[in-house]
Design a protein around this motif. Structure first.
Motif, short mmCIF file in Angstrom:
data_model
loop_
_atom_site.label_atom_id
_atom_site.label_comp_id
_atom_site.label_asym_id
_atom_site.label_seq_id
_atom_site.Cartn_x
_atom_site.Cartn_y
_atom_site.Cartn_z
N THR A 135 41.52 62.22 20.07
CA THR A 135 40.07 62.02 19.86
C THR A 135 39.43 61.09 20.89
N TRP A 136 40.22 60.59 21.84
CA TRP A 136 39.67 59.61 22.78
C TRP A 136 38.68 60.25 23.74
N THR A 137 37.55 59.58 23.95
CA THR A 137 36.61 59.92 25.01
C THR A 137 36.09 58.61 25.60
N PRO A 138 35.57 58.63 26.80
CA PRO A 138 35.00 57.40 27.36
C PRO A 138 33.87 56.84 26.49
N GLN A 139 33.08 57.73 25.88
CA GLN A 139 31.96 57.28 25.05
C GLN A 139 32.47 56.55 23.80
N ARG A 140 33.49 57.09 23.17
CA ARG A 140 34.05 56.44 21.97
C ARG A 140 34.75 55.14 22.33
N ASN A 141 35.39 55.13 23.48
CA ASN A 141 36.00 53.88 23.92
C ASN A 141 34.96 52.81 24.17
N ALA A 142 33.80 53.21 24.66
CA ALA A 142 32.72 52.24 24.89
C ALA A 142 32.25 51.62 23.59
N VAL A 143 32.25 52.39 22.50
CA VAL A 143 31.91 51.83 21.19
C VAL A 143 32.94 50.78 20.79
N ARG A 144 34.22 51.11 20.97
CA ARG A 144 35.29 50.16 20.65
C ARG A 144 35.11 48.86 21.42
N LEU A 145 34.85 48.96 22.71
CA LEU A 145 34.71 47.77 23.54
C LEU A 145 33.49 46.94 23.12
N ALA A 146 32.42 47.62 22.72
CA ALA A 146 31.22 46.90 22.29
C ALA A 146 31.47 46.14 20.99
#
Length: 415
Positions: free
Chosen positions: A334-345
């Motif tokens: 399920t990983w995408t750059p957009q979802r990872n950006a949510v995690r980092l935020a």
């Protein structure tokens, strides 16, 4: 060396004989226990007649083990009539007096228990051997005099004589328990009906509760090795606190729990954290499923606001709250750059001190320095989301015991 390390080394050697040994044990007694010697008959009868007396022996109730009820067990619409359920659980602290909590949360009819034991000691409920738990309800047993060792396996068994509706259970426990019927003894990795074991403790300062998802429940860890990060933490605490694991695989924090992840952390806080005996500190490790499970939460602020609301509710009950950063999952389906950006935020706000009293940086503990959106390969269970035993040890070692011990006004600092 913690006992679970020895367990992990011996698993391969004992696997071939475990089933035979269990069958012999079950043939000699309804619910036998290898860790305690039965009380003499007169003492057993006295304890059953006056089960409340041990509670006056001093100390206070502190949870040594817990599991969050997840859902109704598929295929158990009539319950488990005529079966004996033998849950094997792993303790964090010890004591000489115990009590158990049974839950019929997802049952649709009354649950009847006509025998219950902790190891070989009979358990009563308001002085009676049998108890009926209403649909949606729970019951706490009378105190029972039984030696409970820290960092050890405890056997909690009971019989359900007749149909009682769907079984309330916790699946994928990474612990071998047993189900007994007229055909024999069957191994299982489900805990059924049992949600807590408390002990009377003179020395424990209280309990630390871990409210989390599969990374708290231990997905990817070795069965029967007790290698969850909460087990590692319990070893490090050395009996000063009980540790209650309220992790559910797939659990979310925002909105209503979906799929197999149980009720959301928001919905189950009162039941799975605030009701824990002796609860003093809660470690919140939720949010990664909101990021990566369908439907994915695209707004990090909604996750942060829900985590902050959990903190406020825990504060209202006098608990200190430690929050965990969200761990990497690049390489998972399920990983995408957009979802990872949510995690980092979300992690940015946690580290800034905007959410919890303190934080533990689980992300930093297990990420690959050369590829920080991925789990370090020696810690990866293989699916790039969950950890192996070494990875969970890294999480358990990351918590600062001095911060967990700290009381007083909330403040922000990293563990």
């Amino acid at each position: 060396m913690p006992r679970r390390q020895g367990y992990a080394l011996l698993i391969a050697l004992v696997a071939g004989t475990a089933v035979l040994a269990a069958a012999v044990a079950f043939g000699t007694t309804l619910l036998s226990g290898s860790r305690s010697t039965p009380l003499p008959p007169a003492e057993t009868q006295a304890a059953a007649r006056n089960p409340v007396a041990p509670a006056a022996s001093g100390g206070r109730w502190v949870t040594t083990w817990a599991a969050a009820p997840v859902r109704a067990e598929p295929g158990t619409e009539d319950g488990l009539p005529g079966r004996t359920i033998r849950n094997v659980v792993h303790t964090s602290i010890g004591g000489e007096v115990a009590r158990i909590t049974l839950s019929n949360l997802f049952g649709t009819g009354p649950l009847v228990i006509d025998q219950a034991t902790v190891n070989t000691r009979p358990v009563t409920f308001k002085g009676a051997a049998a108890v009926t738990v209403a649909a949606g309800g729970r019951v706490i047993s009378d105190p029972v005099v039984v030696p409970v060792a820290p960092d050890s396996d405890l056997q909690v068994g009971f019989r359900t004589p007749r149909a009682g509706g769907p079984v309330t259970y916790h699946p994928n426990t990474h612990q071998t328990s047993y189900l007994i019927d007229e055909r024999g003894t069957w191994s299982t990795t489900n805990w059924r009906y049992l949600t807590a074991v408390d002990v009377r403790s003179q020395s424990a300062r209280g309990a630390i509760v871990a409210l989390g998802d599969s990374l708290t429940a231990g997905s990817g860890s070795t069965t029967d090795a007790n290698a969850r990060w909460t087990d590692v933490l319990a070893d490090r605490l050395g009996g000063r606190y009980g540790v209650a694991n309220a992790g559910i695989a797939g659990n979310r924090v925002v909105g209503i729990g979906r799929g197999t992840g149980g009720q959301s952390g928001t919905d189950r806080l009162d039941r799975d954290v605030l009701a824990v005996a002796g609860a003093r500190t809660v470690v919140v490790a939720l949010g990664i499923n909101d990021v990566q499970q369908h439907p994915q939460e695209a707004d990090p602020q909604r996750i942060v606001d829900s985590l902050r609301a959990l903190t406020d509710r825990a504060h209202a009950r006098g608990l200190r709250v430690v929050g965990a950063t969200l761990t990497p999952f690049e390489g998972f389906a399920t990983w995408t750059p957009q979802r990872n950006a949510v995690r980092l935020a979300v992690n940015e706000q946690i580290r800034a001190g905007a959410v919890f009293d303190a934080y533990v940086d689980f992300d930093a503990a297990v990420r690959d320095p050369a590829a920080p959106n991925r789990i370090l390969a020696p810690y990866d269970s293989g699916d790039h989301l969950h950890l192996n035993d070494d990875g969970y040890r890294a999480l358990g070692d990351r918590l600062d015991l001095k911060v967990l011990d700290r009381a007083g006004a909330p403040r922000s600092d990293a563990l």
